[in-house]
Design an enzyme around this catalytic site. Structure first.
Site, PDB file in Angstrom:
ATOM      1  CG  ASN A   1      31.718  39.935  40.152  1.00  0.00           C
ATOM      2  OD1 ASN A   1      31.164  39.476  39.150  1.00  0.00           O
ATOM      3  ND2 ASN A   1      32.949  40.411  40.112  1.00  0.00           N
TER       4      ASN A   1
ATOM      5  CG  HIS B   1      31.188  43.280  35.730  1.00  0.00           C
ATOM      6  ND1 HIS B   1      30.382  42.191  35.997  1.00  0.00           N
ATOM      7  CD2 HIS B   1      32.372  43.051  36.371  1.00  0.00           C
ATOM      8  CE1 HIS B   1      31.050  41.336  36.764  1.00  0.00           C
ATOM      9  NE2 HIS B   1      32.248  41.836  37.008  1.00  0.00           N
TER      10      HIS B   1
ATOM     11  CB  CYS C   1      33.405  39.839  34.602  1.00  0.00           C
ATOM     12  SG  CYS C   1      33.909  39.047  36.144  1.00  0.00           S
TER      13      CYS C   1
END
Length: 330
Positions: free
Chosen positions: A287, A257, A115
């Site tokens: 996500n 994020h 990520c």
């Protein structure tokens, strides 16, 4: 050799058409919409149809970024493709995208920082542009996480979705205030077991047995991830501000994020910044790993929320564990 400043000259994103709602997930595992929304802030996530690969999503995002930058594919000097779900192990996804986009000869390679990949790749771009070696660098964050999610595992299947984001970093014009002001990157392999994809490498090859054992799907230790995510994102963000002798009050927008709303709220509390200054898109995307920051930032720029001259603080974390932050004047 002269040192140049690095400016974001274009950004784009792409979300596949398929939608997986919380109501859909209710039919797969023991959960419900209220439970998911309260704990994650996610209501739906995008799913890629069969026949499309990660590079196909990246292609659409890259075209959008090129259009904004008013550049041609042949203007790109380097492609850095951040992903944990490439089309295949080799050739890499960046080379595949290079061919699909029609860039011609340029440097193209993949980066795996999970990520954190978009921030890690943007940091690389900054060094090459500042040195004068390259003028335009395309950073891709793209994932098809739906193909490595176990939809019988409630802890992970509610979180992840598919998508792509792309940014083009280039030389800032003389006199422009737009630039990357600071970066902070970290990795801690001692925490690598918190988020893993066990099979698919040289240690555990993919076989019928490893598939049956679920080793080709992500595993996650959620509580430990939560705690370390807040700690590492806050640390990176604070370091970027301290280097520039700025405070959080100087920041126009924070782009974290897009992992989980509770994590984002925890980081905002740690930094003492109001949620009204935080860019979020995870409600409709979930996500999307390395794609999450450019997707959220692209939406905010295109809807007029983020404007030239704004001070943007990006903070991320990912498997590895990796973490990072970038402070930039958009």
């Amino acid at each position: 050799m002269s040192e140049y400043k690095t400016q974001m000259v274009g950004i784009g994103s792409y979300l596949p058409e398929g939608i997986l709602t919380n109501a859909d997930i209710e039919k797969m595992v023991d959960t419900n919409d209220q439970w998911i929304v309260e704990r994650t802030g996610i209501r739906e996530r995008r799913i890629t149809p069969k026949g499309l690969a990660t590079s196909d999503l990246a292609l659409q995002a890259a075209k959008s970024a090129l259009e904004m930058a008013k550049l041609q594919p042949t203007d790109i000097d380097m492609i850095v493709f951040a992903t944990v779900t490439p089309d295949q192990v080799m050739p890499n996804a960046a080379c595949t995208l290079q061919a699909k986009l029609g860039c011609g000869p340029c440097v193209a390679w993949d980066l795996n920082a999970a990520c954190s990949g978009f921030v890690f790749g943007s940091s690389v771009a900054n060094q090459y542009i500042k040195s004068g070696m390259y003028k335009n660098i395309l950073i891709i964050g793209a994932e098809i996480l739906s193909r490595i999610v176990n939809y019988k595992d409630r802890e992970t299947c509610i979180l992840f979705g598919d998508g792509a984001g792309a940014a083009i970093w280039g030389r800032a014009p003389t006199g422009s205030s737009s630039q990357i002001l600071a970066e902070s990157l970290y990795s801690d392999g001692n925490l690598g077991d918190l988020l893993t994809l066990p099979a698919g490498g040289s240690k555990i090859p993919i076989t019928h047995e490893t598939i049956d054992q679920g080793l080709t799907n992500m595993t996650m230790k959620g509580r430990e991830i939560f705690k370390n995510a807040i700690r590492t994102m806050s640390r990176g963000a604070t370091e970027c501000l301290e280097v520039n002798k700025m405070t959080i009050d100087d920041v126009t927008w924070v782009v974290p994020h897009q992992a989980n709303q509770r994590i984002i709220e925890g980081v905002a509390k740690q930094l003492d910044i109001p949620m009204s200054k935080v860019i979020m898109s995870l409600e409709k995307t979930g996500n999307t790993s390395a794609a999450s920051v450019p997707i959220a930032l692209d939406e905010a720029i295109r809807n007029g929320k983020v404007k030239r001259g704004d001070l943007i603080l990006i903070a991320v974390f990912g498997a590895g564990l990796t973490s990072g932050a970038i402070l930039m004047r958009y």
